[in-house]
Scaffold this active site. Structure first.
Site, PDB file in Angstrom:
ATOM      1  N   THR A  25       1.309  -0.885   0.111  1.00 17.23           N
ATOM      2  CA  THR A  25       0.001  -0.391  -0.323  1.00 17.23           C
ATOM      3  C   THR A  25       0.837   1.495  -0.106  1.00 17.23           C
ATOM      4  O   THR A  25       1.815   1.310   1.211  1.00 17.23           O
ATOM      5  CB  THR A  25      -0.707   0.309   1.543  1.00 17.23           C
ATOM      6  OG1 THR A  25      -1.927  -0.801   0.920  1.00 17.23           O
ATOM      7  CG2 THR A  25      -2.044   1.208   1.463  1.00 17.23           C
ATOM      8  N   HIS A 175      -7.253 -10.726  -0.720  1.00 18.61           N
ATOM      9  CA  HIS A 175      -6.239 -10.171   1.071  1.00 18.61           C
ATOM     10  C   HIS A 175      -6.893 -11.198   1.900  1.00 18.61           C
ATOM     11  O   HIS A 175      -8.250 -10.290   2.730  1.00 18.61           O
ATOM     12  CB  HIS A 175      -6.374  -9.235   1.070  1.00 18.61           C
ATOM     13  CG  HIS A 175      -5.473  -8.361   1.619  1.00 18.61           C
ATOM     14  ND1 HIS A 175      -5.178  -8.903   2.570  1.00 18.61           N
ATOM     15  CD2 HIS A 175      -4.789  -7.058   2.254  1.00 18.61           C
ATOM     16  CE1 HIS A 175      -3.729  -8.904   3.658  1.00 18.61           C
ATOM     17  NE2 HIS A 175      -3.562  -7.343   3.446  1.00 18.61           N
ATOM     18  N   ASN A 178      -3.779 -10.246   7.537  1.00 21.66           N
ATOM     19  CA  ASN A 178      -3.231  -9.042   8.341  1.00 21.66           C
ATOM     20  C   ASN A 178      -4.705  -7.902   8.683  1.00 21.66           C
ATOM     21  O   ASN A 178      -4.651  -6.951   8.936  1.00 21.66           O
ATOM     22  CB  ASN A 178      -2.557  -7.865   7.127  1.00 21.66           C
ATOM     23  CG  ASN A 178      -1.173  -8.423   6.717  1.00 21.66           C
ATOM     24  OD1 ASN A 178      -1.172  -9.573   7.532  1.00 21.66           O
ATOM     25  ND2 ASN A 178      -0.819  -7.935   5.699  1.00 21.66           N
ATOM     26  N   TYR A 180      -7.557  -7.586   7.995  1.00 18.36           N
ATOM     27  CA  TYR A 180      -8.798  -6.728   6.904  1.00 18.36           C
ATOM     28  C   TYR A 180     -10.304  -7.648   7.100  1.00 18.36           C
ATOM     29  O   TYR A 180     -10.215  -9.104   7.192  1.00 18.36           O
ATOM     30  CB  TYR A 180      -7.982  -6.689   5.507  1.00 18.36           C
ATOM     31  CG  TYR A 180      -7.003  -5.315   5.756  1.00 18.36           C
ATOM     32  CD1 TYR A 180      -7.434  -4.434   5.948  1.00 18.36           C
ATOM     33  CD2 TYR A 180      -6.253  -5.881   5.653  1.00 18.36           C
ATOM     34  CE1 TYR A 180      -6.449  -3.037   7.001  1.00 18.36           C
ATOM     35  CE2 TYR A 180      -5.129  -5.065   5.396  1.00 18.36           C
ATOM     36  CZ  TYR A 180      -4.917  -2.828   6.478  1.00 18.36           C
ATOM     37  OH  TYR A 180      -4.242  -2.855   6.013  1.00 18.36           O
ATOM     38  N   ASN A 235      -3.012  -5.457  13.098  1.00 18.36           N
ATOM     39  CA  ASN A 235      -4.696  -4.453  13.360  1.00 18.36           C
ATOM     40  C   ASN A 235      -5.345  -5.648  14.145  1.00 18.36           C
ATOM     41  O   ASN A 235      -6.197  -5.740  13.972  1.00 18.36           O
ATOM     42  CB  ASN A 235      -5.195  -5.372  12.019  1.00 18.36           C
ATOM     43  CG  ASN A 235      -4.902  -3.657  10.606  1.00 18.36           C
ATOM     44  OD1 ASN A 235      -4.711  -2.390  11.106  1.00 18.36           O
ATOM     45  ND2 ASN A 235      -5.107  -3.875   9.538  1.00 18.36           N
TER      46      ASN A 235
HETATM   47  C1  LIG Z   1       5.306  -0.197   2.971  1.00 21.70           C
HETATM   48  C2  LIG Z   1       3.478  -1.398   3.305  1.00 21.70           C
HETATM   49  C3  LIG Z   1       2.518  -0.967   2.920  1.00 21.70           C
HETATM   50  C4  LIG Z   1       2.019  -2.364   2.717  1.00 21.70           C
HETATM   51  N1  LIG Z   1       0.563  -3.041   2.245  1.00 21.70           N
HETATM   52  C5  LIG Z   1       0.383  -4.081   1.914  1.00 21.70           C
HETATM   53  C6  LIG Z   1      -0.920  -4.028   1.734  1.00 21.70           C
HETATM   54  O1  LIG Z   1      -1.424  -3.592   0.788  1.00 21.70           O
HETATM   55  N2  LIG Z   1      -1.100  -5.501   1.566  1.00 21.70           N
HETATM   56  C7  LIG Z   1      -0.875  -6.881   2.276  1.00 21.70           C
HETATM   57  O2  LIG Z   1      -1.346  -7.852   1.795  1.00 21.70           O
HETATM   58  N3  LIG Z   1       0.516  -6.682   3.006  1.00 21.70           N
HETATM   59  C8  LIG Z   1       1.033  -5.227   3.105  1.00 21.70           C
HETATM   60  N4  LIG Z   1       2.278  -5.398   3.509  1.00 21.70           N
HETATM   61  C9  LIG Z   1       3.020  -6.121   3.809  1.00 21.70           C
HETATM   62  C10 LIG Z   1       4.399  -6.722   2.457  1.00 21.70           C
HETATM   63  O3  LIG Z   1       3.706  -6.988   1.710  1.00 21.70           O
HETATM   64  C11 LIG Z   1       4.854  -7.790   3.295  1.00 21.70           C
HETATM   65  O4  LIG Z   1       3.907  -8.947   3.488  1.00 21.70           O
HETATM   66  C12 LIG Z   1       6.108  -6.756   4.550  1.00 21.70           C
HETATM   67  O5  LIG Z   1       6.459  -6.225   3.680  1.00 21.70           O
HETATM   68  C13 LIG Z   1       6.761  -7.894   4.557  1.00 21.70           C
HETATM   69  O6  LIG Z   1       7.921  -8.487   3.614  1.00 21.70           O
HETATM   70  P1  LIG Z   1       9.452  -8.012   3.381  1.00 21.70           P
HETATM   71  O7  LIG Z   1      10.342  -8.374   4.667  1.00 21.70           O
HETATM   72  O8  LIG Z   1      10.293  -8.403   2.592  1.00 21.70           O
HETATM   73  O9  LIG Z   1       9.128  -6.140   3.084  1.00 21.70           O
HETATM   74  C14 LIG Z   1       2.452  -3.597   3.533  1.00 21.70           C
HETATM   75  C15 LIG Z   1       3.848  -3.599   3.703  1.00 21.70           C
HETATM   76  C16 LIG Z   1       5.074  -2.145   3.461  1.00 21.70           C
HETATM   77  C17 LIG Z   1       6.214  -2.175   4.270  1.00 21.70           C
END
Ligand SMILES: Cc1cc2nc3c(=O)[nH]c(=O)nc-3n(C[C@H](O)[C@H](O)[C@H](O)COP(=O)(O)O)c2cc1C
Length: 365
Positions: A25, A175, A178, A180, A235
Site C-alpha cells: 500500500t 487479501h 493482516n 482486513y 490490526n
Molecule cells: C509500506 C508497506 C505497505 C504494505 N501494504 C500491504 C498491502 O497492501 N497488502 C498486503 O497484503 N501486505 C502489505 N504489506 C506487507 C508486505 O506485503 C510484506 O508482507 C511485508 O513488507 C514483509 O515483507 P518484506 O520483509 O519483504 O518487506 C505492506 C508492507 C509495507 C512495508
C-alpha cells in the site's frame, strides 16, 4: 544455478523468474483512481520480478478504509489500472490485483459519501487509523454486516474480479490476511456472530470461501490466489487456541477449490510474533496449488527455501520498494538502498519513483 533467477510456470502463466513483488500500500491513488505516477512506479519494478502483486485495492466503496488507496469498482479505476497493466506487461512481467476490503479498519473521514465502516460484528479494532482530514483517529465501531450486506460484499468482489480482467490483470489475489475484512471473519476475536458466518471454523471461514467461489465463477480458478496470515497479529488480531486447526481447515478447503496459489505472510522480521514453520509446512502439504512465501527474504534465504522445496515463489516487499533494480543488485552483489518509512504512505513521487538504480560503468567504444 540460481532457482530464483530461473523462469518457471505459475499455473498457465510463464514467469521470467521466481521473485514476486509483495503487495505494498503506497497511498498515491488520489481520488482512489490509479494514475500515471503509479504506472511509472510499477514499470520501474517490473524488470526485476516475474510477478507483481499490486497494493491492496478495494472491491467496494466500503473497503476504502485508508486515504488515497485505489479501488477496482468504477470505470475510471479500470481505465487507470489499464495504464499500469500495459506498462508492466511491456516489461514481460505478470501482474495480479490484490483485493483489500478494509472492513472495520477504516474511518468515515477516509470513505466516499454513502460508504460505511462495516465488519462481522460491532467490535472496534484497538488502535488508531490515519485520516488526511484530522490525523490519527481511534478505529470506529463497525456496523455489523447483515446477511444482505454479506451478499452485497460477495457480489462486489465478483464484479471487481471481472473489472480486474477487463483492466488487463493476469489474476487477482484476495487479501485474507493482516486483519482486513476476510480475516476479521476468520478470527473469533473480531467475529462474534451467532449465524451461519460465526462460531465454528466452518462458519467463520464461510465468507472467505464464498468470496473465493464467487471470484472463480467470475474469472476462473487459474486467475485466483489468496494471501493469508496464520499467527499474524496486525490490526488487533490476538492469538487463540485453534489457530493451527483453523488454518489447516482453510488449506484443505482452498485446495479442494483448486485456486492458483496461496501466499503466506510472515511479519516476524518486522517485529510481529513468530509464524511456526509447522503451519507453512501444513500449507505445503495440504494445498495442491502453488505456494508463495514472504517476509524478510534476502537472496540467500530465498534461494535456500526454493532449493528446499518450501515454496514455489518468493515475495519481497521493502527490498523492492527501495530498489527498483533489485534483481540486478542481487546478481552483482551490490548494496541495497534502505527503504525510507517516512515516505511509505505520503502522496507524490518522493520516496516512490525516485529511488536510485545502479549506474552502469561507461563501456569502452
Ligand atoms: C509500506 C508497506 C505497505 C504494505 N501494504 C500491504 C498491502 O497492501 N497488502 C498486503 O497484503 N501486505 C502489505 N504489506 C506487507 C508486505 O506485503 C510484506 O508482507 C511485508 O513488507 C514483509 O515483507 P518484506 O520483509 O519483504 O518487506 C505492506 C508492507 C509495507 C512495508
Amino acid at each position: 544455478m540460481s532457482l530464483l533467477f530461473s523462469p518457471t510456470k505459475l499455473g498457465p502463466l510463464s514467469l521470467k523468474n521466481r521473485l514476486v513483488m509483495s503487495p505494498l500500500t503506497r497511498n498515491r491513488a488520489v481520488g482512489n483512481v490509479p494514475n500515471d505516477l503509479m504506472a511509472e512506479y510499477y514499470a520501474q519494478r517490473a524488470a526485476s520480478v516475474g510477478l507483481i502483486i499490486t497494493e491492496g485495492t478495494s472491491p467496494s466503496p466500503n473497503g476504502l478504509g485508508y486515504p488515497r488507496i485505489p479501488g477496482a469498482f468504477s470505470e475510471a479505476q479500470v481505465a487507470g489500472w489499464r495504464k499500469v497493466t500495459n506498462a508492466v506487461h511491456a516489461k514481460g512481467t505478470k501482474i495480479f490485483l490484490q483485493f483489500m476490503h478494509t472492513g472495520r479498519i477504516g474511518h468515515p473521514n477516509n470513505l466516499p459519501a454513502g460508504a460505511a465502516v462495516i465488519g462481522p460484528s460491532a467490535v472496534a479494532a484497538a488502535g488508531e487509523i490515519y485520516t488526511d482530514a484530522e490525523g490519527p483517529k481511534p478505529h470506529p465501531v463497525p456496523k455489523a454486516m447483515t446477511e444482505a450486506d454479506i451478499k452485497t460484499a460477495i457480489g462486489e468482489y465478483a464484479h471487481a474480479a471481472k473489472n480486474a480482467v477487463a483492466a488487463g490483470f493476469d489474476g487477482v489475489e484476495l487479501h485474507g490476511a493482516n486483519g482486513y475484512l476476510l480475516e476479521q471473519f476468520i478470527r473469533p476475536s473480531s467475529n462474534r456472530r451467532t449465524d451461519a458466518y460465526g462460531g465454528p471454523i466452518e462458519n467463520r471461514a464461510r465468507l472467505v470461501l464464498e468470496v473465493v467461489k464467487a471470484a472463480i465463477a467470475a474469472i476462473g480458478k487459474d486467475k485466483v490466489g489468496i494471501r493469508l496470515s496464520p499467527y499474524g497479529a496486525f490490526n488487533d488480531m490476538p492469538p487463540y487456541a485453534e489457530m493451527e486447526a483453523d488454518y489447516t481447515y482453510l488449506a484443505r478447503q482452498l485446495s479442494a477449490l483448486g485456486i492458483l496459489y496461496v501466499h503466506v505472510v510472515d511479519h516476524s522480521p518486522m517485529g510481529a510474533p513468530t509464524v511456526p514453520q509447522s503451519i507453512k509446512d501444513t500449507f505445503r502439504k495440504e494445498f495442491k496449488g502453488a505456494l508463495i512465501l514472504s517476509g524478510g527474504y534476502d537472496l540467500a534465504r530465498a534461494e535456500a527455501d526454493l532449493a528446499a522445496g518450501k515454496a514455489d515463489l518468493i515475495a519481497v516487499g521493502r527490498p523492492i520498494l527501495a530498489n527498483p533494480d533489485l534483481i540486478e543488485r542481487w546478481k552483482v552483489g551490490a548494496a541495497l538502498n534502505p527503504p525510507d518509512p517516512t515516505t511509505f504512505y505520503t502522496p507524490g513521487p518522493k520516496g516512490y519513483t525516485d529511488y536510485p538504480v545502479l549506474t552502469k560503468e561507461p563501456q569502452p567504444a
